[in-house]
Design a protein around this motif. Structure first.
Motif, PDB file in Angstrom:
ATOM      1  N   VAL A   1       0.828  -1.204   0.000  1.00 51.40           N
ATOM      2  CA  VAL A   1       0.000   0.000   0.000  1.00 51.40           C
ATOM      3  C   VAL A   1       0.862   1.254   0.000  1.00 51.40           C
ATOM      4  CG1 VAL A   1      -1.722   1.303   1.302  1.00 51.40           C
ATOM      5  CG2 VAL A   1      -1.936  -1.186   1.085  1.00 51.40           C
ATOM      6  N   GLN A   2       1.892   1.270   0.848  1.00 47.43           N
ATOM      7  CA  GLN A   2       2.729   2.451   0.957  1.00 47.43           C
ATOM      8  C   GLN A   2       3.474   2.737  -0.349  1.00 47.43           C
ATOM      9  OE1 GLN A   2       2.989   4.671   3.451  1.00 47.43           O
ATOM     10  NE2 GLN A   2       1.352   3.581   4.529  1.00 47.43           N
ATOM     11  N   LEU A   3       3.946   1.695  -1.009  1.00 45.06           N
ATOM     12  CA  LEU A   3       4.694   1.898  -2.259  1.00 45.06           C
ATOM     13  C   LEU A   3       3.781   2.108  -3.459  1.00 45.06           C
ATOM     14  CD1 LEU A   3       7.543  -0.770  -1.923  1.00 45.06           C
ATOM     15  CD2 LEU A   3       7.724   1.698  -1.620  1.00 45.06           C
ATOM     16  N   ASN A   4       2.474   1.795  -3.277  1.00 43.05           N
ATOM     17  CA  ASN A   4       1.527   1.905  -4.409  1.00 43.05           C
ATOM     18  C   ASN A   4       2.083   1.177  -5.641  1.00 43.05           C
ATOM     19  OD1 ASN A   4      -0.721   2.617  -5.875  1.00 43.05           O
ATOM     20  ND2 ASN A   4       0.032   4.654  -6.397  1.00 43.05           N
ATOM     21  N   ILE A   5       2.397  -0.096  -5.430  1.00 49.42           N
ATOM     22  CA  ILE A   5       3.079  -0.885  -6.478  1.00 49.42           C
ATOM     23  C   ILE A   5       2.255  -0.964  -7.763  1.00 49.42           C
ATOM     24  CG2 ILE A   5       3.874  -3.211  -7.056  1.00 49.42           C
ATOM     25  CD1 ILE A   5       4.773  -3.532  -4.190  1.00 49.42           C
ATOM     26  N   SER A   6       0.947  -1.189  -7.651  1.00 52.74           N
ATOM     27  CA  SER A   6       0.109  -1.281  -8.855  1.00 52.74           C
ATOM     28  C   SER A   6       0.135   0.007  -9.654  1.00 52.74           C
ATOM     29  CB  SER A   6      -1.322  -1.646  -8.462  1.00 52.74           C
ATOM     30  OG  SER A   6      -1.850  -0.654  -7.594  1.00 52.74           O
ATOM     31  N   GLY A   7       0.162   1.145  -8.960  1.00 48.19           N
ATOM     32  CA  GLY A   7       0.211   2.425  -9.663  1.00 48.19           C
ATOM     33  C   GLY A   7       1.550   2.677 -10.317  1.00 48.19           C
ATOM     34  N   GLU A   8       2.642   2.218  -9.662  1.00 49.61           N
ATOM     35  CA  GLU A   8       3.977   2.454 -10.222  1.00 49.61           C
ATOM     36  C   GLU A   8       4.179   1.684 -11.531  1.00 49.61           C
ATOM     37  OE1 GLU A   8       6.098   4.546  -9.300  1.00 49.61           O
ATOM     38  OE2 GLU A   8       5.347   5.160  -7.329  1.00 49.61           O
ATOM     39  N   PHE A   9       3.590   0.510 -11.593  1.00 48.61           N
ATOM     40  CA  PHE A   9       3.796  -0.314 -12.786  1.00 48.61           C
ATOM     41  C   PHE A   9       2.841   0.013 -13.927  1.00 48.61           C
ATOM     42  CE2 PHE A   9       6.163  -3.014  -9.886  1.00 48.61           C
ATOM     43  CZ  PHE A   9       7.209  -3.456 -10.694  1.00 48.61           C
TER      44      PHE A   9
ATOM     45  N   ALA B   1       7.187  -1.695 -16.832  1.00 49.74           N
ATOM     46  CA  ALA B   1       7.935  -2.474 -15.851  1.00 49.74           C
ATOM     47  C   ALA B   1       9.229  -1.780 -15.426  1.00 49.74           C
ATOM     48  CB  ALA B   1       8.246  -3.856 -16.422  1.00 49.74           C
ATOM     49  N   LEU B   2       9.990  -1.277 -16.407  1.00 51.46           N
ATOM     50  CA  LEU B   2      11.283  -0.665 -16.090  1.00 51.46           C
ATOM     51  C   LEU B   2      11.137   0.607 -15.263  1.00 51.46           C
ATOM     52  CD1 LEU B   2      14.322  -0.776 -16.366  1.00 51.46           C
ATOM     53  CD2 LEU B   2      14.129   0.433 -18.558  1.00 51.46           C
ATOM     54  N   PRO B   3      10.232   1.562 -15.683  1.00 48.19           N
ATOM     55  CA  PRO B   3      10.052   2.753 -14.838  1.00 48.19           C
ATOM     56  C   PRO B   3       9.571   2.393 -13.427  1.00 48.19           C
ATOM     57  CG  PRO B   3       9.133   3.132 -16.993  1.00 48.19           C
ATOM     58  CD  PRO B   3       9.483   1.697 -16.926  1.00 48.19           C
ATOM     59  N   GLY B   4       8.698   1.377 -13.327  1.00 47.54           N
ATOM     60  CA  GLY B   4       8.191   0.971 -12.015  1.00 47.54           C
ATOM     61  C   GLY B   4       9.302   0.445 -11.117  1.00 47.54           C
ATOM     62  N   LEU B   5      10.189  -0.407 -11.691  1.00 46.37           N
ATOM     63  CA  LEU B   5      11.288  -0.949 -10.896  1.00 46.37           C
ATOM     64  C   LEU B   5      12.245   0.150 -10.436  1.00 46.37           C
ATOM     65  CD1 LEU B   5      12.080  -4.198 -12.926  1.00 46.37           C
ATOM     66  CD2 LEU B   5      10.986  -4.040 -10.671  1.00 46.37           C
ATOM     67  N   LEU B   6      12.515   1.092 -11.342  1.00 44.47           N
ATOM     68  CA  LEU B   6      13.428   2.188 -10.976  1.00 44.47           C
ATOM     69  C   LEU B   6      12.840   3.037  -9.837  1.00 44.47           C
ATOM     70  CD1 LEU B   6      14.643   3.289 -14.525  1.00 44.47           C
ATOM     71  CD2 LEU B   6      15.908   1.995 -12.808  1.00 44.47           C
ATOM     72  N   SER B   7      11.523   3.312  -9.969  1.00 36.69           N
ATOM     73  CA  SER B   7      10.876   4.132  -8.936  1.00 36.69           C
ATOM     74  C   SER B   7      10.834   3.410  -7.595  1.00 36.69           C
ATOM     75  CB  SER B   7       9.465   4.494  -9.394  1.00 36.69           C
ATOM     76  OG  SER B   7       8.789   5.225  -8.397  1.00 36.69           O
ATOM     77  N   LEU B   8      10.495   2.085  -7.641  1.00 39.91           N
ATOM     78  CA  LEU B   8      10.403   1.323  -6.401  1.00 39.91           C
ATOM     79  C   LEU B   8      11.769   1.163  -5.735  1.00 39.91           C
ATOM     80  CD1 LEU B   8       7.873  -1.464  -7.418  1.00 39.91           C
ATOM     81  CD2 LEU B   8       7.453   0.495  -5.931  1.00 39.91           C
ATOM     82  N   SER B   9      12.826   1.084  -6.550  1.00 38.14           N
ATOM     83  CA  SER B   9      14.166   0.922  -5.969  1.00 38.14           C
ATOM     84  C   SER B   9      14.593   2.110  -5.124  1.00 38.14           C
ATOM     85  CB  SER B   9      15.179   0.671  -7.091  1.00 38.14           C
ATOM     86  OG  SER B   9      15.267   1.807  -7.923  1.00 38.14           O
ATOM     87  N   THR B  10      14.080   3.289  -5.486  1.00 40.20           N
ATOM     88  CA  THR B  10      14.440   4.504  -4.725  1.00 40.20           C
ATOM     89  C   THR B  10      13.547   4.700  -3.518  1.00 40.20           C
ATOM     90  OG1 THR B  10      13.035   5.843  -6.147  1.00 40.20           O
ATOM     91  CG2 THR B  10      15.329   5.599  -6.820  1.00 40.20           C
TER      92      THR B  10
END
Length: 772
Positions: free
Chosen positions: A684-692, A696-705
């Motif tokens: 919920v905090q990372l909003n993973i569904s929204g990031e992806f 896939a690549l932009p989502g992984l980069l954003s989640l890594s930070t």
């Protein structure tokens, strides 16, 4: 000499057959055109007996004659062939090498017998040239010749009756009526003494020969009288093959076009010293010649300009009158065959004609099949065009029936036009293919039309239901769902009636019609449900707008002027009740006319509970929204979201081992629960569904930070919560728990505004935004 000037050596002195020479002779004199109207005359006799001289004067030929001043010697070697001049019917004469010649010797009689048999096999009239002074002599030169003739006649299985014309040369003063009986007596004696097969032991001479006798004066001593007598004899050869003519019965006669081949085959059999079977030979000649004629006609037809043009034209399009044109071409070919093969053996001729007809049909069959293909394509195209026009005036089934019937009739007429009389071809396979093509097109158009029709009525239902349902839900009164049900029923019945009427033109089976009507009915219900869900997604905004409107405006929709005398508590309660009315209307889809207590529950929990003071708010068990009754009602509305019984049974069976493991080790369950909570919090905090959503690549980069800060924040909050739990409890306002309904409220934004009431210690209530 006229036409008699054409002369060719048929057999040389060694018995070699001149194939090229006889073919050239036949082409030159056009013998093949005569059919059976021709006669063959040959002459036999001792060497230097004046045979060639007689033939030249009698028939106008130009055979080589002996030069008396050079002595008596062999003049004619082998067999020579010539056409008689000015004699009807067409007469061919053969000059045979003389017998008893000193050049061949006393013992070399093989060629004499072979040539005699050859002459008897193909001649209608055989001239026996003999000297008058030999008549009555026992050892005269004519007797060995007659023995040879009679002996070889026995080698013919079925001999035909040949005319033997004895020509007595250099007639003396003895009258012919005294010479002829003696000659006939000598002939009979020779016949009686000749060895015969058992079948002809008692057969009389007359069964095999017609014997005629004529006498001529000496050519050297009485030339004028000789010429007069020859001219008289020549008259007997006119119409020789007519009934009563000089020729014999002509059994086994070969048509003129087969004369060359027949003569060649007869000589080949004679050279091989075999008995000659004339009937079988006749069949063999007919077989070969009829086949040659058939092949010639087939080759001519294949190269015929009319056929070539027709074959080329049919490659591109329909050829009007195709069948009649092909029939005419085949008739022309067969007629030519019949004309040339008419005189050959009937059985053979008929058999070869059938073979020729079969080959002609093989020749034209590809063009016929191409023609049928063009007809099928043209009829199919015309059907599609006519059907499209008919649909503008008539129903589908009527148009399909009429257009199909007319198209098949048109195909049948075109097939009749393309039919070939000589063929018995059945176009039913092409007709069946056309029917399948038409059925396929009808099915395709039916599917498209039904889809259009379905889309039309679905569009009408969508237009008739969507906006009115939206308006009714926006009004949010006690009569909202009854009005929606009435609207749904009315519009659905209207659409079903129109749809059923439209489907009646397609002649569908009742099961299909019922299925489509049920599908349309379900669609109308789905329209209402989808619109209700759509409106429910905006319920918080609408509740806020309604609360704000009622709170800030009076009954006349005029902005309130706050003087301090207004009953804010009552205004707030009224606006709040109106907002909750909207929520209660959109909380569930009520298309089944069943009653519920959603509105009472909401009022009890959110309106009445606020009036009971703060003392009861901490008692969770008294919260109606958390009661079992609310859950039962929600489950009822949700039509039971539990899995089916078979799935529950499968879960129990397949998960039995895992379940027992958890019972034996409860720590696993605790660990799994903690991992689930932490994972859920991180998700919920990372909003993973929204990031992806952006990839896939932009989502992984954003989640890594964001991952490490988020985890640290969660741990920090957990520590703070632990410290608060250790502190003394303080009174706090109970929060409104979210409940799940079958048609739950869905938020379209990350922070939807909502209305809530916060109470002060003196009981006053003010509207304030709720945090998500």
């Amino acid at each position: 000499m006229g036409e008699g000037g054409c002369c060719v050596q048929l057999l040389d002195g060694d018995g070699v057959f001149n194939v090229a020479g006889i073919e050239h002779f036949m082409n030159s004199v056009k013998l093949a055109e005569c059919g059976l109207s021709y006669a063959v005359v040959s002459i036999m006799g001792p060497q230097s007996s004046g045979k060639s001289t007689l033939l030249n004067h009698l028939f106008g030929t130009n055979f080589r004659e002996m030069d008396a001043f050079r002595g008596r010697s062999q003049t004619t070697k082998g067999i020579w062939l010539a056409k008689c001049a000015d004699v009807e019917p067409f007469t061919v004469v053969m000059d045979l090498e003389g017998t008893d010649g000193r050049e061949r010797g006393e013992d070399d009689t093989t060629f004499e017998k072979q040539s005699a048999l050859f002459a008897l096999a193909i001649s209608d009239i055989v001239l026996i040239n003999m000297w008058c002074h030999d008549i009555g002599r026992e050892q005269a030169a004519n007797k060995p010749l007659l023995k040879t003739v009679f002996q070889v006649m026995m080698r013919l299985f079925s001999p035909r009756k040949t005319t033997l014309l004895f020509v007595i040369r250099d007639k003396t003063k003895t009258p012919l009526e005294h010479l002829e009986p003696v000659l006939r007596e000598d002939i009979q004696k020779i016949w009686d003494n000749v060895p015969k097969p058992q079948a002809h032991k008692e057969t009389p001479l007359s069964e095999f020969f017609n014997v005629e006798v004529v006498a001529l004066s000496s050519f050297e001593e009485k030339e004028v009288l000789f010429r007069e007598q020859v001219a008289s004899l020549r008259q007997r050869f006119y119409h020789s093959i007519a009934p009563g003519g000089l020729a014999g019965d002509r059994r086994g006669v070969v048509p003129a076009s087969g004369f060359s081949f027949s003569a060649q085959q007869i000589w080949m059999v004679i050279k091989e010293n075999k008995d000659l079977d004339l009937p079988a030979h006749k069949v063999m000649v007919a077989t070969v010649r009829c086949e040659e004629i058939a092949n010639e006609k087939l080759a001519y037809t294949s190269a015929d300009k009319e056929w070539v043009q027709l074959e080329e034209a049919v490659q591109h399009d329909i050829v009007p009158g195709f069948g009649k044109k092909i029939t005419a071409i085949m008739d022309k070919c067969l007629a030519g065959y019949d004309m040339e093969a008419f005189y050959f053996e009937e059985a053979v001729r008929t058999s070869k004609r059938q073979q020729l007809e079969s080959k002609l049909l093989q020749l034209v069959s590809p063009a016929y099949q191409i023609m049928l293909g063009h007809i099928r394509s043209k009829v199919l195209d015309d059907f599609k065009e006519a059907f499209d026009k008919a649909l503008e005036k008539e129903g589908f089934s009527v148009a399909a029936l009429e257009c199909t019937r007319s198209s098949m009739l048109k195909f049948d007429r075109c097939c009749e036009d393309a039919a070939i009389e000589q063929a018995n071809w059945d176009p039913s396979k092409i007709r069946d293919k056309l029917q399948r093509d038409i059925d396929t097109h009808l099915a395709s158009v039916r599917t498209a039309k039904l889809s259009e029709l379905t889309a039309l009525f679905e569009g009408q239902l969508n237009k008739a239901l969507a906006e009115p349902v939206e308006a009714l839900l926006d009004a949010a009164s006690d009569n909202t769902w009854p009005a929606i049900r009435e609207l749904l029923q009315r519009e659905t019945e209207s659409a079903i009636s129109g749809f059923a009427s439209a489907l009646s033109t397609f002649a569908l089976d009742q099961a299909t019609v019922d299925k489509m009507l049920v599908k349309l009915k379900e669609y109308s219900k789905n329209v209402v449900e989808s619109k209700a869900r759509e409106e429910a997604g905006r319920v918080l905004i609408r509740m806020k707008d309604r609360f704000s409107t009622l709170f800030s405006r009076d009954a006349d929709s005029m902005p309130r002027v706050w003087t301090g005398k207004e009953d804010i508590k009552a205004i707030t309660k009224s606006a709040r009740s109106a907002s909750l009315k909207l929520l209660s209307v959109m909380a569930a889809i009520r298309l089944d006319e069943e009653t519920d207590k959603i509105e009472e529950t909401l009022l009890l929990a959110l309106v009445d509970a606020s009036n009971n003071g703060t003392k009861n708010r901490s008692i969770q068990s008294l919260d109606p929204l958390a009661s079992s009754s609310w859950q039962e009602e929600a489950n009822k509305r949700n039509n039971s979201m539990l899995p089916p019984p078979w799935a529950i049974a499968a879960i129990l069976v397949l998960g039995f081992n895992e379940f027992m493991t958890l019972l034996r080790n409860p720590l696993y369950l605790g660990v799994m629960f903690v991992v689930f909570l932490v994972g859920k919090a991180i998700w919920v905090q990372l909003n993973i569904s929204g990031e992806f959503q952006n990839g896939a690549l932009p989502g992984l980069l954003s989640l890594s930070t964001k991952f490490l800060p988020t985890v640290m924040n969660i741990l920090k909050r957990l520590a703070e919560e632990g410290q608060q739990a250790a502190a003394p409890p303080s009174q706090s306002k109970p929060k409104l728990d979210s409940k799940v309904f079958r048609n739950s409220v869905h938020s379209n934004s990350t922070s939807d505004p909502s209305s809530n009431i916060s109470s002060t210690e003196d009981g006053d209530e003010y509207p304030s935004p709720l945090r998500k």
